[in-house]
Design a protein around this motif. Structure first.
Motif, short mmCIF file in Angstrom:
data_model
loop_
_atom_site.label_atom_id
_atom_site.label_comp_id
_atom_site.label_asym_id
_atom_site.label_seq_id
_atom_site.Cartn_x
_atom_site.Cartn_y
_atom_site.Cartn_z
N GLU C 116 0.85 -1.20 0.00
CA GLU C 116 0.00 0.00 0.00
C GLU C 116 0.89 1.25 0.00
O GLU C 116 1.80 1.37 0.81
CB GLU C 116 -0.87 -0.01 1.27
N VAL C 118 0.85 5.79 -0.85
CA VAL C 118 0.03 6.97 -1.15
C VAL C 118 -0.16 7.07 -2.66
O VAL C 118 0.80 6.93 -3.41
CB VAL C 118 0.71 8.25 -0.63
N ARG C 119 -1.39 7.30 -3.13
CA ARG C 119 -1.67 7.39 -4.56
C ARG C 119 -1.29 8.76 -5.12
O ARG C 119 -1.47 9.78 -4.46
CB ARG C 119 -3.18 7.18 -4.85
N LYS C 121 -1.75 12.07 -7.67
CA LYS C 121 -2.99 12.82 -7.81
C LYS C 121 -3.66 12.69 -9.17
O LYS C 121 -4.87 12.79 -9.30
CB LYS C 121 -2.72 14.30 -7.53
N GLY C 148 2.49 3.99 -6.83
CA GLY C 148 1.13 4.48 -6.56
C GLY C 148 0.50 5.35 -7.64
O GLY C 148 -0.39 6.14 -7.36
N HIS C 250 2.82 13.26 -7.17
CA HIS C 250 2.42 13.28 -5.75
C HIS C 250 2.45 14.69 -5.15
O HIS C 250 2.03 14.88 -4.01
CB HIS C 250 3.33 12.36 -4.92
#
Lengths: 251, 251, 251, 251, 251, 251, 251, 251
Positions: C116, C118-119, C121, C148, C250
């Motif tokens: 997992e 952070v995705r 934008k 991500g 990001h």
């Protein structure tokens, strides 16, 4: 969408046979339409033979046999001739499996499928400086022949025995364009260019050792030619020379 | 000595009008005869316009104004047109002093004397990528025009604003051959070549800075063009491109 | 030792809960403390994901399968995702033996373990000029996805058929950053950069032959781009492009 | 011609307010229309600020003062800010004569006219390795500031005194993107990239002597950076770095 | 902040003489404190003579006379000796205006202010291959002498008259380190290295023409030396060689 | 023939114990005498350990196992230690067959036979930037150890994680000379040189890909170091660095 | 057609024994006649031993064993000696199958067939710098010996042990021409040239690693020789050096 | 000290006419004696005309007029001829001030003082490709003539008009050695070498532009010559070619 199609569409709009939002859609779609088949790893260009006079050619380098075969089918099934350059045995086998009349030119490392094409107007003279330059010379020859040209080969006529190329004066003078393939010092194009009044296309080859630096010496030699009718293609690019010579011969 | 002269001479030998030792002499002399005027520092080639369709062109680089003027007179007094490339103001003054109708093209750094020549069959399209490429583009244009061609100029159409070159599609498609002049990354020939079906001659220029390395980046870019109709001349060699385009346009 | 820990320590000194020489020791130790695990042949950086937003990535080139596996375990057992680039089959087997859910991307020559993260934008657009550029393009894609991001692939859209890339205008315009992978003349980034208003990262590849000089031609082409939004990474460095694009996406 | 205009036109065709051949003409004209002003020697791109978020920038190199002034007027009279790079004193004088509020930045060799633009979201950190790198660093700074960004300068922080750059850790960590300008060995971007988690743009300069080869050493150093967040622009291309940093800072 | 200062501070914290937030501030400040004077365009390193045994040296290249003079004052007013390399006449005048006893070495292009320094233990031998290499040799000599060393000069002892260098065998054998300055083929270091058992520092110079490529030939010659005691500095870097030889001579 | 022998000979001439022609002969022979064993394909230098403090070292590259073994025997049978660099397995086997206590260092590709030698005075610090640089670092270490030095290894301390090398400050400061081995951008020597006051020997390695060009990037990086205590040896020349460091450590 | 034949022909024309059109034909044919055998892939030059004093030599590189054998037969069956360079085992077997007394020199990679030739007037001295240079030195030796010369070999006399080459002074001084073969820094020719008063031919070899760049360092070293009697041939071109030395030795 | 002097000395020792310590001194002194005059900045080699058949030649490049004049006096006052190459006007004036019969060859940039020397045995043929190559060709001619040779000049006979060089066949065939001077592609030596059976010395010149890279193209062209009788000197090194040709012509 050609101008005639546009005219037709607008006439139908005027006559109320089609409403404007449908016409907007159609016009937008035409602008979006891709003139190529997308195989994911490659986009096969179906409009090329219309746009450029000959179909898309496949550079075998860095493609798998399977990729080559799939692209080949896309090209041939529309009635186009096929040329795959820098192809090894494995690629040839893969293509022959799906196209019956594919031919492999081992020396020139090309796969071809011959189709009827418009013939060039005169002959293309093809000189090479040394025996080791033959694979590249043959790549040029196979390309030019597939594109509808008559090629006159003059091999092993390097400048250190100047009488050898002088012996071919008549053949050279009767050509419409000359391809000169040479490695090492790459001096042959300058000499040939001084003997003819048509364009000369120089193909430097990677033949040589030491300070030939994989063809750089020949490339620089040709770019610096004191003759004003020599233009040059990439090192070992027999295919490109064949194409350009064919274009000139079809003018 | 042409074949007809040889036939005449031999007939006279047969008829006893001339004895064999005189004939031997005459034949030997013909073989010795130099088809050029030797000025000591230069050999002016008088047979060139016969052999190659246009007269000798003078590269101004590294020659003194005086040398240039002397060579120019040799060329013009036989009725030939004159082209001196890479010529500065001083050379132009020296030439104008001895040839009344000599013209200096300041931008293209060329001296010309125009004479009637055979006209090329179509137009030559001439694209340049940026404003700074103009001197080289103009050298190509002046050369091609002197050699009897109509040149269509399309300037400042570099690839980073792709709509600019796309706007010239019609002009490009109607040309018989295209010259593309570009510095920096030298990408314009590839794009243009994808739009036309005639030969494209790439002229890399030394325009740029840093990693352009005086034109190497543009040169390599053009040599590695993924389009198969691009051949290349030396960096900043507008003159050569003009010659080759003219040869093609006269075929 | 973060500022909070320092504050805590000093409070204890003030309150006499710890004497000054112990505090001196502790502070000195903190300064000496290495934020990495030393395996002898390698120092695995455990603070990197804190410092730089993603964990240490392993360059497989020049490391033995055994070394790679040992480093991989160090990274994964702290809950980090894993990326090994330039990894061959043997390295993949060695890693899979010690990490169950390791995956090998044969085409991209990468080993990954997904975790997992952070995705990003928006989307990352990824163009490649030719079919042979795919391994490098995929290295960039695998990297960016692991970090991500959503990647939109547009392959085989080289400049010699300019309509191919023009067909993707909408996709390109909606991206937050664009990666362009190209060998040969490396012209594609300039064209793409002219179509978008976001940063373009150029990845030259070693695809080509002759005067491509293992990617130098493409590298120089991109460095000399006449577009002002192109920055460049090392030849064949798909991984680096993926990282930078992810960083931008990001922000 | 936007979609709305198309819709309008087609409605009029349907309603018979305009006949089809006039409509064909109008549509064809729209396709021909050039989104730029053609000055002969240059095509000024009026759509650029729409397409790319900032107006066309003028590279002064290789243009005459007169050409620069003419292009500048074209840009400014549409309300755009102006940036001319690589401009000498003479160009500045020529521009000031026609544009009252033009400013010359002697150190950065730039001419600017400031206009209201959208502000970037954070700060751009700008490091330079040595005093001699300042002109290029300032070119980047002037560019970024004109485009609406706040720039934090950290000059003379080269790696041979590593404490100098370490002293700026806080400033670096708070930036949204970092530009690093360095000549000689070009090592600073690698060190800085290890200290931050945002993209680093390396600008090699031609500062140095001997084996610096006019910036090649610095360029290669940056391209081979062991840090994965460094991308590189051309040698001495401060302007390009400023543009890219601004793009990233506006995301 | 040294360990003793830290101990003092913590004692005061323990004794309640200073509260923790002030102590946090003080410690943080110490970490931020710059061991150099920031002139904006340059950071003068005051700790260098402590850290590295000799004070900061100023590379004149690319700095204005005014900048050089300002940096020079910073260095000299702390009692340090001064060395400015690659300095022209104008810089010398600017420095002499502010520092009375500054000296300009015209041949070596150096400005010096001599101060008492620790003497090196033995002699430094300094060979140069040809008369044209003298400026670089003198830069090395001036540097080494300022740093407290005795230098024995052996000039014009190139390898094509091998007896010249053999004549200096005794002088060479008694040195503690040897500097060899050579342009053209750069062969002298190999020969000298075969005659002595101490380190040899090669300084390639840009002396030569044609294929010397500004010192590349000499540089490559020295890097490929078949002698195992030769290390090399940048082309024309006499200063660096002087520094390294001094370091070795002070061991 | 030393001075004492000469004195003896001349005394005998004076005393009539030897006639002049015999003395002429003896003196001439002395001048002709070769201080090496000639194996035909190689001349083994027996005076080297006298002249240069350590015996001849064998570069394995380009020699057959048999040639290496024969040279090795010549060296060892005079009581010298042995070092063969760039030796493969086959060479090691050939040497072990004739020299019992020969050792093969697989990682460093060296064959050694250890003998008592004079010890160096301090320690040699040895840093390497990345895991892939180890073979070259080990070549330096094996060389320096065989020559009587204590080597402190600090591996994988590249500049992109600057805290890693900073963590070794104490070890570095206590060394008498530092070897720094680095590929890619070769920036580590500059950083290390800023931390110590002793000579730093940079060893560029061929580790990297793309624009590292087989070590050129690292080589140029080190040659252009902004630190003044860095000298450089050939790419991958760990052996040379070990020798020079040993020489310095024995002064 | 020599002058006497011409005289004869013309006499017959005069006497009516042959009509003029037949004479025209004969004369034209004479001009067309090729002084070589055309094998399609190669033109074997039968006039070379007349024109240049020795027969055509075959460069084995890039030719198949079969092609080599066919050319060899053409040469030998006219009584010429044979030399094939850069020949592998397979080529040697193919040639031996058709020519009984062919010899393969494995070390020099040459195939020879010895025939009586004119002897050179003095000796050719042949020096090589290191053991690894032997294959190229032997290629030169085999070539020179086949062409009728006495060769004195002096191997492993590199400059780092200058006494080794000085020991050969007498042999060198008595030669009529000297060949010097050296890789790495290529310094030996300069030293040797300073010892003799005859021409020195330098042969750079590709022996070395790292910055030797496959012989470039040695090549540049020799081209920049400060001695004025050194000329140079291509990297690894022992054959060429042997030919030129033989030519000089036969003057 | 020659062998005869040694014999004399030893006889005196035997006869007691000189005691042994004096003899030791004398012998030691002889070994120490330098066969050159040391001017500090230069060592003038007085034994060279004995050792190498012609006196020391002065390379003017990088020497001051004053230095050149001082060296010139040293050479001429021993009755030697003088040659200073790469000399400008200022140097010529300085030399003429101290040597009455010094001559300046403006075109060849040489200063000469002619003295009686041994004449070469035949003629030296000297070809140049273009008018701009003349300065280098003249440097070769002046050198060879000063050294006692007859030089036959054949200028402006480049390969693009092959009939020009073919017209000189007789002159070329009668020479004992040929110098060929050429810039641009450097192809002329190969062609000439195919016409003669004597050594050909190629002199690449820096004449050209763009991809001639200051003579690299011509240099590589000559090094890669397919003719086996071409050796090469440095770019623009007319002097070296003149020396070598003279050496060969004196054999």
């Amino acid at each position: 969408m050609r101008v005639e199609e546009l005219r037709l569409l607008l006439g139908r709009v005027r006559d109320g046979q089609i409403d404007t939002s449908a016409a907007v859609e159609a016009l937008s779609a035409a602008l979006r339409e891709q003139p190529f088949a997308d195989l994911g790893f490659a986009k096969v260009d179906h409009h090329r033979s219309i746009r450029q006079g000959f179909p898309e050619v496949v550079l075998g380098l860095g493609k798998t046999p399977d990729q080559i075969a799939k692209i080949a089918v896309q090209i041939v099934e529309r009635g186009n001739p096929l040329l795959v350059t820098r192809a090894d045995e494995a690629a040839a086998i893969a293509v022959k499996r799906v196209i019956d009349d594919a031919q492999y030119h081992e020396f020139a490392r090309c796969i071809t499928v011959t189709r009827e094409v418009v013939r060039g107007k005169g002959t293309i003279a093809l000189c090479s400086a040394g025996t080791a330059d033959l694979p590249i010379a043959e790549e040029a020859a196979v390309t030019a022949e597939l594109l509808g040209n008559t090629v006159e080969r003059m091999y092993d006529v390097g400048v250190a025995g100047i009488h050898r190329v002088l012996a071919h004066r008549a053949q050279l003078e009767s050509a419409r364009v000359v391809i000169v393939v040479a490695g090492m010092e790459g001096a042959l194009p300058s000499v040939v260019a001084g003997m003819v009044s048509v364009p000369v296309i120089g193909v430097p080859t990677s033949v040589g050792y030491g300070a030939s630096f994989g063809g750089i010496a020949a490339l620089l030699g040709m770019l610096n030619s004191c003759a004003n009718s020599v233009s040059v293609v990439n090192i070992d690019n027999g295919y490109g020379a064949g194409c350009i010579a064919s274009m000139i011969n079809h003018l």
